[in-house]
Design a protein around this motif. Structure first.
Motif, PDB file in Angstrom:
ATOM      1  N   SER A  27      15.415  -3.923  -4.225  1.00  0.00           N
ATOM      2  CA  SER A  27      14.370  -5.038  -4.871  1.00  0.00           C
ATOM      3  C   SER A  27      14.513  -6.469  -4.353  1.00  0.00           C
ATOM      4  N   GLY A  93       3.324  -5.904   3.204  1.00  0.00           N
ATOM      5  CA  GLY A  93       3.940  -5.212   2.108  1.00  0.00           C
ATOM      6  C   GLY A  93       5.187  -4.204   2.512  1.00  0.00           C
ATOM      7  N   THR A  94       5.773  -3.578   1.394  1.00  0.00           N
ATOM      8  CA  THR A  94       6.803  -2.716   1.417  1.00  0.00           C
ATOM      9  C   THR A  94       6.522  -1.078   1.582  1.00  0.00           C
ATOM     10  N   LYS A  96       8.361   2.464   1.118  1.00  0.00           N
ATOM     11  CA  LYS A  96       9.612   2.970   0.837  1.00  0.00           C
ATOM     12  C   LYS A  96       9.501   4.309   0.991  1.00  0.00           C
ATOM     13  N   ILE A 122       4.724  -5.506   7.716  1.00  0.00           N
ATOM     14  CA  ILE A 122       5.241  -4.343   6.971  1.00  0.00           C
ATOM     15  C   ILE A 122       6.678  -4.159   6.962  1.00  0.00           C
ATOM     16  N   ARG A 123       7.358  -3.966   5.600  1.00  0.00           N
ATOM     17  CA  ARG A 123       8.645  -3.754   5.542  1.00  0.00           C
ATOM     18  C   ARG A 123       9.019  -2.459   5.167  1.00  0.00           C
ATOM     19  N   VAL A 124       9.749  -1.741   5.854  1.00  0.00           N
ATOM     20  CA  VAL A 124      10.299  -0.455   5.413  1.00  0.00           C
ATOM     21  C   VAL A 124      11.548  -0.474   4.906  1.00  0.00           C
ATOM     22  N   GLU A 125      11.566   0.326   3.733  1.00  0.00           N
ATOM     23  CA  GLU A 125      12.851   0.891   3.142  1.00  0.00           C
ATOM     24  C   GLU A 125      13.184   2.380   3.016  1.00  0.00           C
ATOM     25  N   PRO A 287       0.724  -0.221   3.027  1.00  0.00           N
ATOM     26  CA  PRO A 287       1.725   0.043   4.047  1.00  0.00           C
ATOM     27  C   PRO A 287       1.671   1.700   4.313  1.00  0.00           C
TER      28      PRO A 287
END
Length: 306
Positions: A27, A93-94, A96, A122-125, A287
């Motif tokens: 988070s 955005g993210t 996941k 974009i952020r990748v988790e 994303p």
């Protein structure tokens, strides 16, 4: 009763992650901040939502009921906020993703690298997990699994090579000392390096040639579980401890350098490559929509005639 929506989101995050530290990594909120939010929520609602021990955190029955009601509400909120992506020049955005360790190690790095270069906002988790999970219940946008592990109501998009092989290999020093098996059954007389599933199951080694399928259950000096298992097994094989059986992509660099030699190559079994899967009945966050389009475009480019 005044309840902060951020406290609700913190509770769901901790419950899904199974702990405050893991939830903090996902988070971006500190573990202490999440703990304070959950305590505040429990105080406002006057009911315990999480059972806490020194080793684990799990929702109470009341917590489970709350999660069931909150999950679709939070998903709708995310979808509503995602509409704003349409007013930006590029998706943000993210994303996941829930993926097995083998895919995360061998297949995904070049794909994710290219994707993030194409979509810098974009952020990748990545959540690494070998067992099959309900991606929505786990708080993920999508997952990657092989076709026999896909749920019926999911949309599946091919990702990566469409044919993969399980390869067996050993170090030249081992083969010089112990000889080279010519048939899969001869593996029963060799030292084999085994990987055990997290569930405790020990998969047999299956080989196929000209329609003949041979299954063997060899033994050896090393048994490891997933996670870092592949690296450990490769290192042990290179050191001459025994014969390894892993994805060909994992062993290929060592085969090309001569650190390992193929064993029973004509028996290596092929199988279909993995799929990106996600629920088809919900709004796709920007994303995820960008990633799906990126994977489809990459697949089309790989299969187009040159």
């Amino acid at each position: 009763m005044a309840v902060d929506i951020n406290d609700l989101a913190a509770f769901v995050s901790v419950a899904r992650a199974g702990g405050f530290r893991d939830a903090a990594r996902v988070s971006g909120v500190s573990a202490s901040g999440l703990s304070a939010a959950v305590r505040r929520l429990e105080s406002n609602l006057e009911v315990r939502l999480l059972n806490r021990t020194t080793r684990s955190v799990a929702p109470t029955e009341a917590g489970l009921r709350l999660i069931e009601r909150l999950a679709p509400v939070l998903a709708d909120m995310d979808a509503a906020l995602d509409v704003l992506n349409g007013f930006r020049g590029r998706p943000a955005g993210t994303l996941k993703l829930n993926v097995p360790a083998g895919v995360a190690r061998t297949l995904l790095p070049p794909i994710i690298t290219s994707f993030l270069h194409a979509y810098p906002d974009i952020r990748v988790e990545l959540i690494i997990e070998d067992s099959f999970v309900d991606v929505l219940a786990a708080g993920c946008d999508a997952g990657i699994r092989y076709d026999e592990r896909l749920a019926q109501d999911m949309i599946a998009v091919p990702i990566g090579p469409r044919v993969q092989r399980l390869a067996t290999a050993a170090a030249p020093s081992y083969l010089s000392a112990r000889g080279r098996p010519e048939h899969p059954r001869e593996l029963l007389d060799h030292a084999c390096l085994r990987i055990q599933f997290a569930s405790g199951a020990l998969p047999v080694w299956e080989f196929e040639r000209d329609g003949e399928v041979i299954r063997v259950d060899p033994t050896g000096p090393l048994l490891v579980r997933p996670g870092a298992a592949m690296d450990f097994v490769v290192d042990a094989a290179v050191a001459g401890l025994g014969i390894a059986r892993l994805y060909e992509q994992t062993l290929r660099p060592y085969l090309d350098k001569g650190m390992l030699e193929p064993v029973l190559e004509t028996w290596w079994q092929g199988f279909s490559g993995p799929f990106l899967y996600y629920a088809g009945h919900r709004h796709l966050p920007a994303p995820l929509r960008a990633f799906v389009d990126f994977i489809k475009a990459s697949h089309a480019a790989d299969t187009s005639p040159s």
